[in-house]
Design an enzyme around this catalytic site. Structure first.
Site, short mmCIF file in Angstrom:
data_model
loop_
_atom_site.label_atom_id
_atom_site.label_comp_id
_atom_site.label_asym_id
_atom_site.label_seq_id
_atom_site.Cartn_x
_atom_site.Cartn_y
_atom_site.Cartn_z
N HIS A 143 0.81 -1.22 0.00
CA HIS A 143 0.00 0.00 0.00
C HIS A 143 0.85 1.28 0.00
O HIS A 143 0.58 2.23 0.75
CB HIS A 143 -0.99 0.00 1.17
CG HIS A 143 -1.96 -1.15 1.15
ND1 HIS A 143 -2.41 -1.72 -0.03
CD2 HIS A 143 -2.56 -1.86 2.16
CE1 HIS A 143 -3.25 -2.70 0.26
NE2 HIS A 143 -3.35 -2.82 1.57
N HIS A 180 -9.99 1.07 0.54
CA HIS A 180 -9.76 -0.06 1.44
C HIS A 180 -10.82 -0.16 2.54
O HIS A 180 -10.52 -0.49 3.69
CB HIS A 180 -8.36 0.08 2.05
CG HIS A 180 -7.71 -1.21 2.43
ND1 HIS A 180 -8.09 -1.94 3.53
CD2 HIS A 180 -6.71 -1.90 1.85
CE1 HIS A 180 -7.33 -3.01 3.61
NE2 HIS A 180 -6.49 -3.02 2.61
N ASP A 199 -7.13 -13.57 0.59
CA ASP A 199 -6.36 -12.33 0.46
C ASP A 199 -5.67 -12.39 -0.91
O ASP A 199 -4.46 -12.43 -1.01
CB ASP A 199 -5.33 -12.22 1.60
CG ASP A 199 -4.76 -10.82 1.75
OD1 ASP A 199 -5.10 -9.96 0.91
OD2 ASP A 199 -3.98 -10.60 2.68
N GLN A 240 -9.13 -7.36 -5.18
CA GLN A 240 -8.55 -8.12 -4.08
C GLN A 240 -9.66 -8.35 -3.07
O GLN A 240 -10.22 -7.41 -2.52
CB GLN A 240 -7.41 -7.30 -3.41
CG GLN A 240 -6.71 -8.03 -2.27
CD GLN A 240 -5.47 -8.80 -2.71
OE1 GLN A 240 -5.09 -8.78 -3.89
NE2 GLN A 240 -4.83 -9.50 -1.80
N GLU A 288 -11.11 -4.72 -2.88
CA GLU A 288 -10.27 -3.62 -3.36
C GLU A 288 -10.14 -3.73 -4.88
O GLU A 288 -9.40 -4.56 -5.38
CB GLU A 288 -8.90 -3.69 -2.70
CG GLU A 288 -8.97 -3.67 -1.18
CD GLU A 288 -7.76 -4.35 -0.54
OE1 GLU A 288 -6.62 -3.94 -0.81
OE2 GLU A 288 -7.95 -5.31 0.22
C1 BGC Z 1 -3.87 -6.83 2.06
C2 BGC Z 1 -3.70 -7.62 3.33
C3 BGC Z 1 -3.36 -6.68 4.45
C4 BGC Z 1 -4.46 -5.67 4.54
C5 BGC Z 1 -4.31 -4.64 5.62
C6 BGC Z 1 -4.97 -5.86 2.28
O1 BGC Z 1 -5.16 -5.10 1.14
O2 BGC Z 1 -4.10 -7.64 0.95
O3 BGC Z 1 -2.72 -8.61 3.19
O4 BGC Z 1 -3.18 -7.36 5.64
O5 BGC Z 1 -4.59 -5.00 3.32
O6 BGC Z 1 -3.06 -4.35 5.96
#
Ligand code: BGC
Length: 362
Positions: free
Chosen positions: A120, A189, A261, A298, A326
């Site tokens: 991110h 998110h 995930d 995602q 996402e």
């Molecule tokens: C990721 C996860 C992560 C989460 C928050 C998601 O977009 O794919 O692996 O733990 O974000 O941190």
């Protein structure tokens, strides 16, 4: 009798701005409340986050379906163990292997913040920045200038994220430009819990994802081996399926992530708005339909949420407290040339749209 035609009244949206607590530098964070007859959405300028989404259930009872905190302090306190609740993540949402990529023979390094990879956008991504907010007739615009070299990314990126209410939907429009070739992958998110924020695990909710393929991952949750069919695996959500039905199956991919995930490759054309996923909560009848112009989504089932944080309702967020969908380009695209490109060049404008539509099922 009037000779004028009768037009169904379009639900008017009101937009109000208020304080949302204090940022670490003592300034006041803002929250914009967008409200019409169908939904109410709260957006803060800290991370351009969705804080609340209030929608009706099948009996007309209003509930908040987004995880988050009552004031900005909750988001700031998370420190390094971040959930990214409601945030716009970037400059590169999702993962880049080793935080490294090359553009025109020049290697760039993003500080790794997740098992040796960049997640991110690195340790201080867009979730962690104070955006410039603006009230608009049916929504709020959040804008950001990410400087050349911000978290190691090349080029000054100017990003506008427009949140608007259209009937029972929240529209998110992204627009970005750069002054040097860079990579961009921005998404929202939000963690949803259609039974209501703080109401326990999302495992009974019914998920549908319009995808024939997904991108399996390695132990660092980075795609390896390209696109693979979902058919015959716990990743096939073409038929609506209870999230918890297969989440504990003896499946290597589920084990690596502690649940879902992964990135699904959406059917239909990238760049065209298409339905990506639909989630139904059988208990309340709430339905969320997500459409996007992005090529992937995602689906993250909240596996790493671990009871460390207490949310808006006063309940601790435990594993599976919410799910994220996402909409995005695929993870690690800067290093995987067979994936749709995430390059943005000077003179180009990135446009992307995602719609969260809410309805009820009897
Ligand atoms: C990721 C996860 C992560 C989460 C928050 C998601 O977009 O794919 O692996 O733990 O974000 O941190």
């Amino acid at each position: 009798m009037t000779t004028l035609g009768t037009h169904a009244a379009v639900a008017a949206t009101t937009v109000t701005k208020a304080g949302f607590g204090k940022l670490p530098d003592g300034t006041t964070a803002e929250i914009y409340t967008l409200k019409n007859a169908d939904i109410e959405v709260g957006i803060t300028n800290y991370g351009a986050r969705v804080v609340t989404i209030k929608t009706k259930d099948r009996d007309g009872k209003v509930g908040d379906v987004a995880l988050g905190y009552n004031s900005v302090e909750g988001y700031v306190v998370e420190g390094t163990a971040k959930t990214y609740f409601g945030a716009i993540v970037g400059r590169y949402g999702n993962r880049i292997r080793g935080g490294k990529f090359t553009i025109d023979g020049h290697e760039y390094q993003i500080p790794p913040n997740n098992n040796g990879n960049a997640l991110h956008g690195g340790p201080h991504g867009f979730d962690d920045l104070v955006w410039t907010g603006k009230e608009l007739p049916n929504g709020a615009e959040m804008s950001l200038v990410s400087k050349d070299g911000d978290m190691g990314f090349p080029g000054t990126l100017t990003l506008h994220v427009l949140y608007t209410l259209v009937g029972d939907s929240l529209h998110i429009n992204y627009k970005a430009t750069t002054d040097k070739t860079t990579v961009v992958n921005v998404t929202n998110h939000t963690y949803f819990n259609l039974a209501g924020d703080g109401s326990g695990p999302i495992l009974p909710e019914v998920m549908q994802i319009n995808a024939d393929q997904y991108t399996p991952i390695d132990a660092g949750l980075i795609p390896v081996g390209g696109a693979q069919p979902v058919k015959g695996t716990p990743f096939d959500f073409n038929t609506p399926t209870v999230i918890g039905a297969r989440i504990n199956d003896a499946n290597e991919q589920l084990k690596l992530a502690g649940g879902y995930d992964h990135n699904w490759i959406l059917r239909g054309k990238a760049g065209e708005l298409k339905v990506a996923a639909k989630v139904v909560d059988p208990k309340t009848g709430r339905v969320l339909t997500i459409s996007t112009t992005e090529p992937g989504v995602q689906f993250y089932s909240g596996n790493f949420v671990d009871g460390s944080y207490t949310g808006k309702t006063g309940t601790k967020y435990e594993k599976y407290a919410g799910f994220c969908l996402e909409t995005q380009h695929y993870p690690d695209s800067p290093n995987q040339p067979e994936f749709p490109s995430t390059l943005l060049k000077p003179g180009e404008t990135l446009h992307s749209t995602t719609v969260f539509a809410f309805s009820v099922q009897k």
